[in-house]
Design an enzyme around this catalytic site. Structure first.
Site, PDB file in Angstrom:
ATOM      1  N   ASP A  78      -3.508  58.590  30.967  1.00  0.00           N
ATOM      2  CA  ASP A  78      -3.247  57.733  29.807  1.00  0.00           C
ATOM      3  C   ASP A  78      -2.224  58.404  28.900  1.00  0.00           C
ATOM      4  O   ASP A  78      -1.880  59.570  29.088  1.00  0.00           O
ATOM      5  CB  ASP A  78      -4.543  57.437  29.039  1.00  0.00           C
ATOM      6  CG  ASP A  78      -5.384  58.693  28.822  1.00  0.00           C
ATOM      7  OD1 ASP A  78      -4.828  59.811  28.823  1.00  0.00           O
ATOM      8  OD2 ASP A  78      -6.617  58.571  28.673  1.00  0.00           O
TER       9      ASP A  78
ATOM     10  N   GLU B 137     -12.219  51.733  26.015  1.00  0.00           N
ATOM     11  CA  GLU B 137     -13.215  51.738  24.948  1.00  0.00           C
ATOM     12  C   GLU B 137     -14.357  50.755  25.274  1.00  0.00           C
ATOM     13  O   GLU B 137     -14.226  49.911  26.172  1.00  0.00           O
ATOM     14  CB  GLU B 137     -12.547  51.339  23.619  1.00  0.00           C
ATOM     15  CG  GLU B 137     -11.449  52.286  23.164  1.00  0.00           C
ATOM     16  CD  GLU B 137     -11.970  53.586  22.557  1.00  0.00           C
ATOM     17  OE1 GLU B 137     -13.173  53.868  22.683  1.00  0.00           O
ATOM     18  OE2 GLU B 137     -11.163  54.316  21.954  1.00  0.00           O
TER      19      GLU B 137
ATOM     20  N   ASN C  86     -18.794  57.524  22.543  1.00  0.00           N
ATOM     21  CA  ASN C  86     -19.197  56.115  22.686  1.00  0.00           C
ATOM     22  C   ASN C  86     -19.188  55.671  24.153  1.00  0.00           C
ATOM     23  O   ASN C  86     -19.288  54.481  24.448  1.00  0.00           O
ATOM     24  CB  ASN C  86     -18.285  55.205  21.857  1.00  0.00           C
ATOM     25  CG  ASN C  86     -16.814  55.344  22.251  1.00  0.00           C
ATOM     26  OD1 ASN C  86     -16.462  56.020  23.212  1.00  0.00           O
ATOM     27  ND2 ASN C  86     -15.948  54.681  21.486  1.00  0.00           N
TER      28      ASN C  86
ATOM     29  N   HIS D 113     -16.641  56.101  26.336  1.00  0.00           N
ATOM     30  CA  HIS D 113     -15.356  55.669  26.901  1.00  0.00           C
ATOM     31  C   HIS D 113     -14.865  56.628  27.978  1.00  0.00           C
ATOM     32  O   HIS D 113     -15.183  57.823  27.967  1.00  0.00           O
ATOM     33  CB  HIS D 113     -14.304  55.457  25.799  1.00  0.00           C
ATOM     34  CG  HIS D 113     -13.716  56.712  25.232  1.00  0.00           C
ATOM     35  ND1 HIS D 113     -13.867  57.077  23.907  1.00  0.00           N
ATOM     36  CD2 HIS D 113     -12.937  57.681  25.780  1.00  0.00           C
ATOM     37  CE1 HIS D 113     -13.230  58.202  23.683  1.00  0.00           C
ATOM     38  NE2 HIS D 113     -12.668  58.588  24.801  1.00  0.00           N
TER      39      HIS D 113
END
Length: 541
Positions: free
Chosen positions: A373, A445, A438, A440
């Protein structure tokens, strides 16, 4: 595609379904009889053949009707055969099966007594490859094979071909394995055989004894209690499937076939156990000879949580474990495509890689590096391109034309097309990921679709807040990232996590229902994904 060579016993099995045993001078009828192909190596080859593996059986039969029957059954399962010459009759086993599915066996080895090391070497293919598997089944039933067996293993190891060894029951009561253990890649045994070999009743202690004496990996078949995989400082367990036992004969052989099939596909150890337990569980439900169906196995895998988790004491040991995985991958395939994570967590990994590269212990000259990414609309010093240049790429020998990265200044659709074309033509061999608080993965996400491919992701407030600790100036709010579907198409995935702040995310990803609100939970369906965490991150699992 890996080729599998099953070397060992084949015979006919005559099943008598009765709770009684014959008394000399009397005659009693039995309710049911059945004749099938049998023998550890043959059963394993048959199951592998029905699953679609490229499998060859090397054994011996006589020239009789039993041999004709055996050859017909093997042909039906698409098992290739190499039969060694013998003037003895085909081996036969008479098996008494009780109402509960338990059994006792009486055998005549026949032609199997003529199988020797010299005969095996004469027919073993010259062109053995690293990815091939040689499986030895029924070793204790083959007295001539015991003479010089270690030398045979040494000749095979020169080719770096994998050696799988299944003990079976030693009717001669010798149970010698110490010279064999260091030369095998995987040592299979059941609980009865394990106790006989090690003289230890506790399964964990017995498996550790085998590893202490040279075994690299041990798989213990525990019947209705499932199976366990052991390596140094590692244990993985999987439960047996729920099934009513009609005939348990050969269940261990079918387990080994399921496990070996998964290994030939380069699936993870947890998935291998799941495959073995499923095939064995289906086998014991049938009086007839069970023919595994790949469609049934695939359906079972899709419904099963395959997430594998390994807890390691500290961060340094985690780093060494990941580096060892990378080294093994490059040894197996020099031109592997490696997609590696950025961020704070893997920096120690890259330092260790650089150290081992300087020592000549790792080589990236034929490998590909693929970026996962990249931030959009941020200064150069914040980019992952700069991160990898400083922490990895400038310190090892990836060739420039084998480094594939996003360019935040180029139209993102062009970037998407370029990366997707590369992945389509090469595929990702190993991916290293971190996991967000969280849940991800990369910049996928919570709420990202499991079918997502390369896309622009809007970063959550949680991620932006976390990034402020590592970035300077204007904090990016968008990034281009590999999607979840692209990620799970990787052949092997390692997720690493350290610290108590990741504990809830690790629990949700590995133990709770897979959901798009926890992107990392998609890896529960991946057949070779492992979470390598420290005790703090693994607190709730």
């Amino acid at each position: 595609m890996a080729r599998i060579f099953c070397i060992g016993d084949v015979n006919t099995d005559l099943f008598l379904y009765t709770d009684e045993t014959p008394v000399p001078g009397t005659e009693k009828g039995v309710g049911e009889i059945n004749t099938t192909i049998g023998g550890n190596a043959a059963n394993t080859a048959m199951a592998l053949g029905h699953l679609g593996a490229d499998v060859t059986l090397i054994s011996a039969t006589g020239k009789d009707t039993a041999a004709d029957f055996i050859k017909k059954e093997l042909k039906k399962a698409k098992v290739k055969t190499i039969f060694l010459p013998s003037k003895k009759p085909t081996g036969t086993s008479v098996i008494f099966v009780t109402k509960t599915g338990e059994r006792g066996i009486m055998s005549n080895k026949g032609a199997l007594l003529d199988i020797s090391i010299k005969a095996i070497l004469n027919v073993l293919p010259n062109g053995l490859r690293k990815q091939d598997i040689i499986y030895f089944g029924g070793y204790y039933h083959l007295p001539q094979v015991r003479k010089g067996f270690e030398k045979l293993l040494e000749k095979i190891k020169v080719k770096e071909t994998k050696i799988f060894f299944d003990t079976t029951y030693d009717e001669y009561g010798k149970w010698e394995v110490k010279k064999i253990l260091p030369k095998t890649n995987i040592f299979f045994t059941n609980t009865t055989e394990l106790e006989k070999i090690t003289k230890k009743r506790n399964i964990d202690s017995a498996a550790k004894w085998l590893i202490k004496n040279g075994a690299k990996k041990v798989v213990v078949k525990k019947g209705k209690h499932g199976a366990a995989y052991y390596a140094k400082n590692e244990k993985i367990e999987d439960n047996a499937i729920s099934s009513h036992a009609v005939n348990s004969t050969g269940a261990g052989d079918f387990f080994t076939a399921g496990f070996t099939y998964a290994k030939s596909k380069l699936w993870g150890n947890k998935t291998c156990l799941v495959c073995g337990n499923f095939i064995a569980g289906k086998k014991i439900q049938s009086k007839e000879y069970y023919e595994p169906k790949i469609q049934e196995l695939e359906l079972h895998l899709k419904k099963t949580n395959l997430a594998q988790l390994k807890k390691i004491n500290n961060k340094k040991q985690i780093e060494m474990e990941i580096v060892q995985n990378l080294k093994c991958q490059l040894k197996m395939k020099k031109n592997s495509v490696l997609a590696l994570a950025s961020g704070h967590t893997p920096i120690g990994v890259y330092k260790e890689i650089a150290k081992q590269y300087r020592a000549g212990k790792i080589d990236f000259s034929e490998a590909y590096f693929l970026e996962l990414d990249e931030y959009l609309n941020t200064k150069k010093s914040n980019t992952f391109k700069e991160y990898f240049k400083n922490n990895l790429l400038s310190k090892v020998n990836f060739k420039k034309n084998r480094i594939i990265m996003f360019d935040s200044e180029t139209n993102w659709l062009e970037q998407k097309k370029k990366i997707e074309k590369f992945i389509h033509s090469h595929s990702i061999d190993l991916m290293l990921l971190g996991i967000g608080k969280n849940g991800h993965l990369a910049f996928n996400e919570p709420g990202t679709g499991f079918e997502s491919k390369i896309h622009i992701a809007k970063l959550t407030k949680t991620t932006i807040k976390s990034n402020k600790k590592e970035l300077s100036g204007k904090i990016p709010k968008e990034a281009i990232t590999l999607g979840l579907k692209t990620i799970v198409e990787s052949k092997k995935i390692i997720v690493t996590a350290t610290g108590k702040s990741k504990a809830i995310a690790v629990k949700k990803a590995t133990k709770e229902k897979a959901t798009e609100s926890v992107p990392a939970s998609i890896l529960q369906k991946h057949r070779n994904a492992i979470f390598i965490v420290d005790k703090a991150a693994g607190k709730f699992v």
